[in-house]
Design a protein around this motif. Sequence first.
Motif, short mmCIF file in Angstrom:
data_model
loop_
_atom_site.label_atom_id
_atom_site.label_comp_id
_atom_site.label_asym_id
_atom_site.label_seq_id
_atom_site.Cartn_x
_atom_site.Cartn_y
_atom_site.Cartn_z
N LEU A 18 -3.82 -0.50 6.86
CA LEU A 18 -2.64 -0.43 5.77
C LEU A 18 -1.48 -1.41 6.09
CD1 LEU A 18 -2.79 3.45 4.85
CD2 LEU A 18 -4.09 1.75 3.64
N ILE A 20 2.12 -2.83 5.27
CA ILE A 20 3.47 -2.82 4.51
C ILE A 20 4.10 -4.01 4.76
CG2 ILE A 20 5.69 -1.80 4.07
CD1 ILE A 20 3.28 -0.06 3.46
N THR A 38 -5.08 -3.02 0.15
CA THR A 38 -4.67 -2.10 1.40
C THR A 38 -3.15 -2.69 1.74
OG1 THR A 38 -5.55 -3.59 3.03
CG2 THR A 38 -6.71 -1.39 2.24
N ILE A 52 9.32 2.67 5.77
CA ILE A 52 8.43 2.90 4.89
C ILE A 52 6.84 3.07 5.63
CG2 ILE A 52 6.62 2.20 3.08
CD1 ILE A 52 9.46 1.23 1.66
N GLY A 53 6.75 2.02 6.51
CA GLY A 53 5.48 2.15 7.39
C GLY A 53 5.59 3.32 8.29
N LEU A 56 4.54 6.24 6.37
CA LEU A 56 2.99 6.27 5.73
C LEU A 56 2.20 6.16 7.39
CD1 LEU A 56 0.73 5.44 3.78
CD2 LEU A 56 1.16 2.93 4.67
N ALA A 59 1.90 10.26 7.88
CA ALA A 59 1.28 10.88 6.68
C ALA A 59 -0.26 10.91 6.84
CB ALA A 59 1.92 10.45 5.40
N GLN A 60 -0.79 9.95 7.62
CA GLN A 60 -2.20 9.89 7.63
C GLN A 60 -2.52 9.15 8.99
OE1 GLN A 60 -3.77 6.54 7.18
NE2 GLN A 60 -1.71 5.96 7.63
N VAL A 64 -1.23 1.24 10.58
CA VAL A 64 -0.29 0.86 9.82
C VAL A 64 0.21 -0.24 10.56
CG1 VAL A 64 1.77 1.13 8.41
CG2 VAL A 64 -0.05 2.88 8.60
N LYS A 174 1.76 -1.12 -6.64
CA LYS A 174 2.00 0.40 -6.15
C LYS A 174 0.72 1.38 -6.45
CE LYS A 174 3.53 3.56 -8.78
NZ LYS A 174 4.16 4.59 -9.52
N MET A 178 -1.59 3.11 -3.75
CA MET A 178 -1.77 4.21 -3.41
C MET A 178 -3.30 4.88 -3.93
SD MET A 178 1.52 5.68 -5.49
CE MET A 178 1.08 7.42 -5.64
N VAL A 181 -4.76 4.42 -0.27
CA VAL A 181 -4.35 5.59 0.66
C VAL A 181 -4.76 6.90 0.00
CG1 VAL A 181 -2.21 6.99 1.25
CG2 VAL A 181 -2.18 4.40 0.78
#
Length: 184
Positions: A18, A20, A38, A52-53, A56, A59-60, A64, A174, A178, A181
């Motif tokens: 992913l 950013i 991605t 933001i990175g 992210l 969260a998973q 990233v 976005k 999403m 993700v």
Amino acid sequence: MEKIKALEQIASQLEDELVICNIGFPSRELYYVKDSPTHFYMLGSMGMASSIGLGLAMAQDKKVVVFDGDGSILMNLGSLVTIANQKPKNLILVVLDNECYGSTGSQCTYASTTDLKKVAESVGFQNTFLFPESEKNIDFTPVLETEGPVFVHVKVKAGNADVPIIPLEPEEIKERFMGEVQQI
């Protein structure tokens, strides 16, 4: 090395990470050299790519990669402290350092008198890499194999590539990101 060449070389070594990407020209240049659902292309919020990175990454579990600029990271040095303390194992922060605010008129930053790699190390980054401007080829494999958080300082020439704007609306960027993700 030109910023677009650094982006091209690094992006060619990414698979399904992913991504950013910082506002303005870095996002436009990344879109031009290697678009992917991605990739999240920031169109605003200067200085927030690293934050933001981090969110992210926390969260998973997927890796990233954040592409940020020296001006943006200097605007939000607190994010370096937070990343170093949260220690996300799946986060790589790449700072493309051209010593200027390249997307807002190329005003000089203080990156010419501040060693950003040393700043990252001083706040707790255990794993850092430096690619000097004279570097002709960026081998990103060791970075991808290193447990995060990883700070990567890439010195690049000032200037932006002549690439078109991203032909996607912010909502499209976005929603497709999403969608990727949500599949994780």
